[in-house]
Design a protein around this motif. Structure first.
Motif, PDB file in Angstrom:
ATOM      1  N   ILE A  43     122.913  41.256  53.479  1.00 50.58           N
ATOM      2  CA  ILE A  43     121.892  40.810  52.673  1.00 50.58           C
ATOM      3  C   ILE A  43     120.618  41.781  52.764  1.00 50.58           C
ATOM      4  CG2 ILE A  43     119.934  38.776  53.037  1.00 50.58           C
ATOM      5  CD1 ILE A  43     122.063  37.120  54.418  1.00 50.58           C
ATOM      6  N   VAL A  44     120.234  42.439  53.842  1.00 48.62           N
ATOM      7  CA  VAL A  44     119.153  43.423  53.797  1.00 48.62           C
ATOM      8  C   VAL A  44     119.447  44.757  52.750  1.00 48.62           C
ATOM      9  CG1 VAL A  44     118.066  45.076  55.238  1.00 48.62           C
ATOM     10  CG2 VAL A  44     118.280  42.871  56.006  1.00 48.62           C
ATOM     11  N   SER A  45     120.529  45.118  52.823  1.00 47.19           N
ATOM     12  CA  SER A  45     121.229  46.194  51.970  1.00 47.19           C
ATOM     13  C   SER A  45     120.993  45.853  50.475  1.00 47.19           C
ATOM     14  CB  SER A  45     122.605  46.596  52.287  1.00 47.19           C
ATOM     15  OG  SER A  45     122.863  46.899  53.418  1.00 47.19           O
ATOM     16  N   TYR A  46     121.296  44.494  50.115  1.00 50.32           N
ATOM     17  CA  TYR A  46     121.226  44.042  48.853  1.00 50.32           C
ATOM     18  C   TYR A  46     119.749  43.899  48.300  1.00 50.32           C
ATOM     19  CZ  TYR A  46     122.711  41.078  44.834  1.00 50.32           C
ATOM     20  OH  TYR A  46     122.781  40.602  43.536  1.00 50.32           O
ATOM     21  N   ILE A  47     119.131  43.468  49.203  1.00 51.35           N
ATOM     22  CA  ILE A  47     117.759  43.333  48.947  1.00 51.35           C
ATOM     23  C   ILE A  47     116.921  44.710  48.513  1.00 51.35           C
ATOM     24  CG2 ILE A  47     115.131  42.303  49.503  1.00 51.35           C
ATOM     25  CD1 ILE A  47     116.637  40.313  51.230  1.00 51.35           C
ATOM     26  N   LEU A  48     117.407  45.682  49.542  1.00 51.59           N
ATOM     27  CA  LEU A  48     116.517  46.760  49.314  1.00 51.59           C
ATOM     28  C   LEU A  48     117.267  47.677  48.113  1.00 51.59           C
ATOM     29  CD1 LEU A  48     117.144  48.450  52.963  1.00 51.59           C
ATOM     30  CD2 LEU A  48     115.063  48.110  51.793  1.00 51.59           C
ATOM     31  N   ALA A  49     118.630  47.417  47.686  1.00 51.98           N
ATOM     32  CA  ALA A  49     118.949  47.921  46.479  1.00 51.98           C
ATOM     33  C   ALA A  49     118.431  47.454  45.245  1.00 51.98           C
ATOM     34  CB  ALA A  49     120.714  47.782  46.222  1.00 51.98           C
ATOM     35  N   TRP A  50     118.063  46.195  45.376  1.00 48.96           N
ATOM     36  CA  TRP A  50     117.386  45.353  44.215  1.00 48.96           C
ATOM     37  C   TRP A  50     115.855  46.156  44.089  1.00 48.96           C
ATOM     38  CZ3 TRP A  50     112.497  42.405  43.501  1.00 48.96           C
ATOM     39  CH2 TRP A  50     112.675  41.738  42.498  1.00 48.96           C
ATOM     40  N   TRP A  51     115.272  46.091  45.383  1.00 45.47           N
ATOM     41  CA  TRP A  51     113.748  46.666  45.302  1.00 45.47           C
ATOM     42  C   TRP A  51     113.878  48.216  44.731  1.00 45.47           C
ATOM     43  CZ3 TRP A  51     112.122  50.896  48.030  1.00 45.47           C
ATOM     44  CH2 TRP A  51     110.861  51.164  47.997  1.00 45.47           C
ATOM     45  N   LEU A  52     114.994  48.859  45.357  1.00 46.17           N
ATOM     46  CA  LEU A  52     114.854  50.311  44.803  1.00 46.17           C
ATOM     47  C   LEU A  52     115.111  50.456  43.275  1.00 46.17           C
ATOM     48  CD1 LEU A  52     115.144  53.252  45.771  1.00 46.17           C
ATOM     49  CD2 LEU A  52     117.618  52.957  45.937  1.00 46.17           C
ATOM     50  N   LYS A  53     115.808  49.525  42.791  1.00 46.13           N
ATOM     51  CA  LYS A  53     116.267  49.563  41.217  1.00 46.13           C
ATOM     52  C   LYS A  53     115.055  49.083  40.393  1.00 46.13           C
ATOM     53  CE  LYS A  53     118.457  49.697  37.512  1.00 46.13           C
ATOM     54  NZ  LYS A  53     118.627  50.738  36.644  1.00 46.13           N
ATOM     55  N   PHE A  54     114.454  47.918  40.866  1.00 49.22           N
ATOM     56  CA  PHE A  54     113.438  47.237  40.045  1.00 49.22           C
ATOM     57  C   PHE A  54     111.915  47.376  40.311  1.00 49.22           C
ATOM     58  CE2 PHE A  54     117.464  44.860  39.749  1.00 49.22           C
ATOM     59  CZ  PHE A  54     117.906  45.289  38.216  1.00 49.22           C
ATOM     60  N   LEU A  55     111.643  47.582  41.572  1.00 47.17           N
ATOM     61  CA  LEU A  55     110.278  47.533  42.052  1.00 47.17           C
ATOM     62  C   LEU A  55     109.591  48.790  42.702  1.00 47.17           C
ATOM     63  CD1 LEU A  55     110.008  44.071  43.758  1.00 47.17           C
ATOM     64  CD2 LEU A  55     109.334  44.733  41.353  1.00 47.17           C
ATOM     65  N   SER A  56     110.453  49.689  43.062  1.00 47.85           N
ATOM     66  CA  SER A  56     109.876  50.762  44.035  1.00 47.85           C
ATOM     67  C   SER A  56     109.269  51.782  42.983  1.00 47.85           C
ATOM     68  CB  SER A  56     111.480  51.441  44.690  1.00 47.85           C
ATOM     69  OG  SER A  56     112.098  52.085  43.778  1.00 47.85           O
ATOM     70  N   TYR A 100     124.052  51.223  44.178  1.00 44.75           N
ATOM     71  CA  TYR A 100     123.163  51.380  45.479  1.00 44.75           C
ATOM     72  C   TYR A 100     123.145  50.518  46.636  1.00 44.75           C
ATOM     73  CZ  TYR A 100     120.347  53.873  41.625  1.00 44.75           C
ATOM     74  OH  TYR A 100     119.966  54.755  40.603  1.00 44.75           O
ATOM     75  N   PHE A 101     123.567  49.214  46.271  1.00 44.65           N
ATOM     76  CA  PHE A 101     123.906  48.425  47.357  1.00 44.65           C
ATOM     77  C   PHE A 101     124.802  48.724  48.187  1.00 44.65           C
ATOM     78  CE2 PHE A 101     126.856  44.947  48.229  1.00 44.65           C
ATOM     79  CZ  PHE A 101     126.313  44.447  49.577  1.00 44.65           C
ATOM     80  N   PHE A 102     126.079  49.129  47.854  1.00 50.22           N
ATOM     81  CA  PHE A 102     127.205  49.635  48.628  1.00 50.22           C
ATOM     82  C   PHE A 102     126.919  50.997  49.138  1.00 50.22           C
ATOM     83  CE2 PHE A 102     129.553  46.698  45.670  1.00 50.22           C
ATOM     84  CZ  PHE A 102     130.184  45.984  46.523  1.00 50.22           C
ATOM     85  N   VAL A 103     126.322  51.810  48.799  1.00 48.73           N
ATOM     86  CA  VAL A 103     125.929  53.008  49.438  1.00 48.73           C
ATOM     87  C   VAL A 103     124.903  52.644  50.595  1.00 48.73           C
ATOM     88  CG1 VAL A 103     124.785  55.246  49.245  1.00 48.73           C
ATOM     89  CG2 VAL A 103     126.103  54.654  47.194  1.00 48.73           C
ATOM     90  N   ILE A 104     123.829  51.855  50.175  1.00 45.57           N
ATOM     91  CA  ILE A 104     123.143  51.658  51.377  1.00 45.57           C
ATOM     92  C   ILE A 104     123.772  50.742  52.271  1.00 45.57           C
ATOM     93  CG2 ILE A 104     120.946  50.218  51.896  1.00 45.57           C
ATOM     94  CD1 ILE A 104     119.716  50.750  49.132  1.00 45.57           C
ATOM     95  N   ASN A 105     124.565  49.872  52.051  1.00 40.06           N
ATOM     96  CA  ASN A 105     125.337  48.998  53.063  1.00 40.06           C
ATOM     97  C   ASN A 105     126.192  49.927  53.936  1.00 40.06           C
ATOM     98  OD1 ASN A 105     125.675  46.196  53.847  1.00 40.06           O
ATOM     99  ND2 ASN A 105     128.052  46.626  52.800  1.00 40.06           N
ATOM    100  N   VAL A 106     126.833  50.893  53.547  1.00 38.67           N
ATOM    101  CA  VAL A 106     127.708  51.909  54.227  1.00 38.67           C
ATOM    102  C   VAL A 106     127.088  52.481  55.490  1.00 38.67           C
ATOM    103  CG1 VAL A 106     128.990  54.005  54.558  1.00 38.67           C
ATOM    104  CG2 VAL A 106     129.578  52.269  52.666  1.00 38.67           C
ATOM    105  N   VAL A 107     125.780  53.041  54.976  1.00 41.82           N
ATOM    106  CA  VAL A 107     124.746  53.657  55.957  1.00 41.82           C
ATOM    107  C   VAL A 107     124.337  52.708  56.869  1.00 41.82           C
ATOM    108  CG1 VAL A 107     122.661  54.931  56.070  1.00 41.82           C
ATOM    109  CG2 VAL A 107     124.012  55.194  54.177  1.00 41.82           C
ATOM    110  N   LEU A 108     123.569  51.580  56.435  1.00 41.55           N
ATOM    111  CA  LEU A 108     123.229  50.558  57.515  1.00 41.55           C
ATOM    112  C   LEU A 108     124.295  49.972  58.248  1.00 41.55           C
ATOM    113  CD1 LEU A 108     120.418  48.565  55.687  1.00 41.55           C
ATOM    114  CD2 LEU A 108     120.456  50.595  56.997  1.00 41.55           C
ATOM    115  N   GLU A 109     125.570  49.787  57.782  1.00 38.36           N
ATOM    116  CA  GLU A 109     126.433  49.014  58.685  1.00 38.36           C
ATOM    117  C   GLU A 109     126.865  50.039  59.823  1.00 38.36           C
ATOM    118  OE1 GLU A 109     128.130  46.553  59.186  1.00 38.36           O
ATOM    119  OE2 GLU A 109     127.822  45.167  57.146  1.00 38.36           O
ATOM    120  N   GLU A 110     127.044  51.542  59.379  1.00 36.02           N
ATOM    121  CA  GLU A 110     127.467  52.303  60.510  1.00 36.02           C
ATOM    122  C   GLU A 110     126.331  52.490  61.430  1.00 36.02           C
ATOM    123  OE1 GLU A 110     129.402  55.356  62.624  1.00 36.02           O
ATOM    124  OE2 GLU A 110     129.870  53.810  61.190  1.00 36.02           O
ATOM    125  N   CYS A 111     125.025  52.720  61.141  1.00 33.86           N
ATOM    126  CA  CYS A 111     123.871  52.633  61.884  1.00 33.86           C
ATOM    127  C   CYS A 111     123.670  51.455  62.978  1.00 33.86           C
ATOM    128  CB  CYS A 111     122.733  52.700  60.968  1.00 33.86           C
ATOM    129  SG  CYS A 111     122.191  54.298  60.271  1.00 33.86           S
TER     130      CYS A 111
END
Length: 472
Positions: free
Chosen positions: A22-35, A121-132
């Motif tokens: 969920i966090v990765s998905y929201i971050l990806a949405w923010w990165l794409k549309f609001l950042s 973006y979501f899947f890339v961020i998700n891989v990083v956060l899952e591993e962390c």
């Protein structure tokens, strides 16, 4: 106790994974549309509509994580393997997601406006956060138990190979939280030490140790020759109320992963665990084979047509070569290949394996063997049910008879359907390579089968399994 704790950790992993998704998905949405980082304007769809996709995405990814063994105990999965499984699981999730969006956009217009870039973006961020998060969890567990908290104090009864192997694993994995207090044995001198763990007395001392010591568990690790003591030792341990486990010393007798079942109160040890003997697992694999073979036949039909024309135009004889192989439950079947040799008599065909620069192979056939294009007709074997997309490669009857006498456990490979590709093949053991190594890899596959492992093998086949340097 490990098994009980593992269930709690697995539930914790599922909760953490869902939160990370969920966090990765929201971050990806923010990165794409609001950042503003990507110079993207607000999407054509609302934030709430994007968030509704999580109701499908979260359970989908959790199921895929389960298929890729991301909820197996940490003691059987190292950090690098866990990372590769996270990457592979998210790759499969991305492919399913993009395929779903492709098919759904023809039914509802709103699906056309979902940003594919955001999902990437979501899947890339998700891989990083899952591993962390998983690395963090490992560190927390190690830190807690290395500091002496939440430890389980264990006494071993019996000095054997099983005792040494247990100590080895305990010391290699401090996050399990075990502290071995000592070993009791009647045949080893008191004071004898193995990796810091001492023999502190004989088995008879158990009567005095149990009431006085604050032990959490007793592990019975007797050698095979001392199993006559089991009944008495178990009775004493049960009387004291200490949790007792039995670690059998059968490494040289049953070199595999056995499992137990209850037969109306009678415990039965099955020598080998074969996941595909489970009806549900076998049904899932068969469904994947049917869908996968049909898809591949359609996808590769132009290549198969071109290959067929090349074979027919360059040599006389039949287009398809049929050869008897041994399959599931030792049942013979005819395996299909594009013909790569000149037409031979039955006696010439029985000559044996092909050799380097074998004169029986056509020029086109040599290329087909090197690139594995001659194997494509086996997709029809898969569709018929003779073979699977993934599994041990089948052999001819005369070689089966030869190997069953020479190689222990060779015949175990026939407990599952043979495959077009397999764990041995993607690890380089195909063609003129060690048959013993191939069998080792086949047995690993048979005992550790999961749908995720099949998908992993298929991906590895695409990237490094087609070109066969050992094919003649």
């Amino acid at each position: 106790m490990i098994k009980d704790n593992q269930q709690y950790f697995n539930r914790l992993h599922v909760i953490i994974d869902a939160a990370v998704i969920i966090v990765s998905y929201i971050l990806a949405w923010w990165l794409k549309f609001l950042s503003g980082i990507l110079d993207s304007e607000g999407g054509a769809l609302s934030f709430h509509l994007y968030m509704r996709a999580l109701f499908i995405l979260v359970p989908l990814l959790l199921v895929i994580y389960y298929a890729f063994n991301l909820y197996t105990p940490k003691r059987v999965q190292g950090r690098r393997l866990e990372l590769s499984n996270i990457v592979a699981a998210n790759t499969v999730g991305a492919l399913i997601t993009f395929a779903g969006l492709f098919f759904l956009q023809s039914y509802e217009e709103q699906f056309q406006n979902f940003s594919r870039e955001m999902f990437f973006y979501f899947f890339v961020i998700n891989v990083v956060l899952e591993e962390c998060f998983r690395l963090l969890l490992r560190r927390i567990l190690r830190s807690i138990r290395r500091n002496g908290y939440n430890l389980k104090h264990v006494l071993l009864v019996g000095y054997s190979r099983a005792a040494e192997q247990f100590i080895d694993r305990i010391q290699q994995n401090p996050q399990w939280g075990y502290n071995v207090r000592g070993i009791l044995d009647d045949n080893i001198a008191r004071g004898t030490t193995y990796k810091g763990v001492k023999v502190i007395g004989s088995v008879g001392n158990l009567l005095y140790i149990l009431p006085e010591s604050k032990l959490d568990e007793i592990a019975i690790t007797l050698g095979l020759e001392e199993y006559y003591k089991l009944e008495k030792i178990v009775a004493e341990c049960e009387k004291s109320g200490v949790h007792t486990k039995f670690i059998p010393d059968y490494g040289n007798i049953i070199p595999t992963k056995p499992y137990t079942e209850d037969l109306l109160g009678l415990p039965v040890i099955n020598i080998r665990y074969v996941p595909l003997s489970n009806t549900f697992n076998a049904l899932v694999k068969r469904c994947v084979d049917i869908v996968g073979s049909i898809f591949c036949i359609i996808l590769f039909s132009p290549i198969m047509l071109a290959t067929a024309i090349a074979v027919k135009a360059t040599s006389k004889g039949s287009l398809i070569f049929k050869q008897e192989r041994v399959g599931l439950h030792n049942t013979p079947f005819h395996m299909y290949k594009f013909r790569t040799m000149y037409v031979q008599t039955e006696e010439e065909e029985r000559k044996g394996w092909t050799q380097k620069n074998d004169p029986r192979i056509t020029k086109v056939g040599r290329f087909l063997r090197k690139t594995s294009l001659d194997e494509f007709p086996q997709l029809f074997n898969v569709l018929k049910g003779d073979m699977s997309l993934v599994g041990p490669r089948p052999e001819r009857p005369q070689y089966v008879e030869k190997f069953r006498e020479e190689i222990p456990r060779y015949m175990i490979k026939h407990q599952v359907r043979p495959g077009m590709t397999g764990w041995a093949q993607v690890n380089g053991y195909r063609g003129d390579t060690s048959i013993r190594k191939r069998i080792e890899h086949d047995l690993y596959y048979i005992e550790n089968w999961t749908l995720g492992l099949d998908i992993k093998i298929l991906f590895l086949t695409i990237f490094k399994g087609f070109i066969n340097k050992n094919a003649y």
